[in-house]
Write a protein that holds these residues in place. Structure first.
Motif, PDB file in Angstrom:
ATOM      1  N   GLY A 125       1.262   3.509 -10.292  1.00 61.14           N
ATOM      2  CA  GLY A 125       0.219   2.544 -10.596  1.00 61.14           C
ATOM      3  C   GLY A 125       0.613   1.205 -10.004  1.00 61.14           C
TER       4      GLY A 125
ATOM      5  N   ASP B 267      -8.933   0.032   2.058  1.00 59.22           N
ATOM      6  CA  ASP B 267      -9.681   0.713   1.006  1.00 59.22           C
ATOM      7  C   ASP B 267      -9.411   2.221   0.971  1.00 59.22           C
TER       8      ASP B 267
ATOM      9  N   PRO C  97      -2.749   7.467  -0.953  1.00 61.79           N
ATOM     10  CA  PRO C  97      -3.586   7.576  -2.156  1.00 61.79           C
ATOM     11  C   PRO C  97      -3.068   8.560  -3.201  1.00 61.79           C
ATOM     12  N   ASP C  98      -2.328   9.582  -2.778  1.00 61.61           N
ATOM     13  CA  ASP C  98      -1.821  10.584  -3.725  1.00 61.61           C
ATOM     14  C   ASP C  98      -0.430  10.269  -4.271  1.00 61.61           C
ATOM     15  N   THR C  99       0.134   9.129  -3.898  1.00 56.53           N
ATOM     16  CA  THR C  99       1.445   8.759  -4.428  1.00 56.53           C
ATOM     17  C   THR C  99       1.310   8.491  -5.919  1.00 56.53           C
TER      18      THR C  99
ATOM     19  N   VAL D 248      -0.965  -1.245  -4.515  1.00 56.64           N
ATOM     20  CA  VAL D 248      -0.157  -1.257  -5.739  1.00 56.64           C
ATOM     21  C   VAL D 248       0.318  -2.659  -6.123  1.00 56.64           C
TER      22      VAL D 248
ATOM     23  N   GLN E 254      -3.889   3.347  -1.491  1.00 58.85           N
ATOM     24  CA  GLN E 254      -3.694   2.843  -2.843  1.00 58.85           C
ATOM     25  C   GLN E 254      -2.971   1.491  -2.752  1.00 58.85           C
TER      26      GLN E 254
ATOM     27  N   LYS F 205       2.472  11.276   1.873  1.00 56.28           N
ATOM     28  CA  LYS F 205       2.668  10.897   0.477  1.00 56.28           C
ATOM     29  C   LYS F 205       4.066  10.321   0.311  1.00 56.28           C
TER      30      LYS F 205
ATOM     31  N   VAL G 222       0.824  -1.201   0.000  1.00 58.34           N
ATOM     32  CA  VAL G 222       0.000   0.000   0.000  1.00 58.34           C
ATOM     33  C   VAL G 222       0.863   1.257   0.000  1.00 58.34           C
ATOM     34  N   THR G 223       0.291   2.314  -0.564  1.00 58.53           N
ATOM     35  CA  THR G 223       0.912   3.635  -0.548  1.00 58.53           C
ATOM     36  C   THR G 223      -0.167   4.657  -0.214  1.00 58.53           C
TER      37      THR G 223
END
Length: 161
Positions: free
Chosen positions: A47, A145, A42-44, A150, A148, A131, A39-40
Motif C-alpha cells: 500500500g 496511471d 500494479p500487482d506488487t 505508493v 501503483q 512485479k 511507482v511499483t
C-alpha cells in the motif's frame, strides 16, 4: 568570400538546430520543479509507503514485499535532479553522503546499491513488466496511471499518494 562565409554560417546554424532536436532532454530536467512519484508494478503487494519504508527499500534493508516477492529497486542516474530530490527527501543525505554510504555497505556487508534507470521511460517499462520493481519518476511522466503510486515526493517531504 561572402558566399563561403554564408555557407559556414548556414552549416553552423544547421548543426545547432540538429543538435537542439536530436539530443534528448535530460530525463529528469523537469523533476526540479515537479513532484516525484514512487511507482511499483500494479500487482506488487503493498500500500502507501512512508519515508522510512522507502529508506529501508532503497538501502536494501527490506528485500521482500508482503507476499514474499523480491523487492527490485531502481534509482535514477546520480546526476539527475530527480535523484537529488530523492536523496534529500528519502535518504536525507547529499549525493556525496549517499556515495559514502554505499561504499561502506559494500565493504562491510557486500550489499550493492539499487541499479540506476537510464530514464523515466525505461523505469516505467520495467515497473510495468515486472512485479516487485519500485522506482521514482517525475509526476508528469506519461503512463503513471497504469502503475501503483505508493508515495509522492514534494520538495524534501515524502507524502501519501
Amino acid at each position: 568570400m561572402m558566399r563561403h562565409t554564408f555557407k559556414i554560417c548556414s552549416a553552423v546554424i544547421l548543426v545547432a538546430v540538429f543538435l537542439a532536436f536530436a539530443t534528448p532532454p535530460d530525463n529528469n530536467a523537469r523533476a526540479a520543479g515537479a513532484d516525484l512519484v514512487v511507482v511499483t508494478h500494479p500487482d506488487t503487494n503493498t500500500g502507501p509507503l512512508s519515508r522510512s519504508d522507502l529508506y529501508d527499500i532503497f538501502t536494501s534493508q527490506r528485500k521482500r514485499w508482503g507476499d514474499g516477492a523480491p523487492v527490485i529497486a531502481f534509482n535514477q542516474r546520480s546526476t539527475t535532479d530527480a535523484r537529488s530530490v530523492f536523496n534529500r527527501a528519502v535518504m536525507q543525505m547529499s549525493r556525496d553522503e549517499v556515495v559514502q554510504f554505499w561504499i561502506d555497505q559494500r565493504i562491510r556487508h557486500g550489499t550493492r546499491a539499487p541499479r540506476d534507470s537510464p530514464s523515466d521511460a525505461m523505469l516505467m517499462r520495467l515497473a510495468s513488466a515486472r512485479k516487485g520493481v519500485i522506482g521514482y519518476v517525475a509526476s508528469t511522466t506519461a503512463g503513471i496511471d497504469k502503475l501503483q503510486v505508493v508515495a509522492r515526493i514534494s520538495g524534501d517531504k515524502v507524502l501519501s499518494p
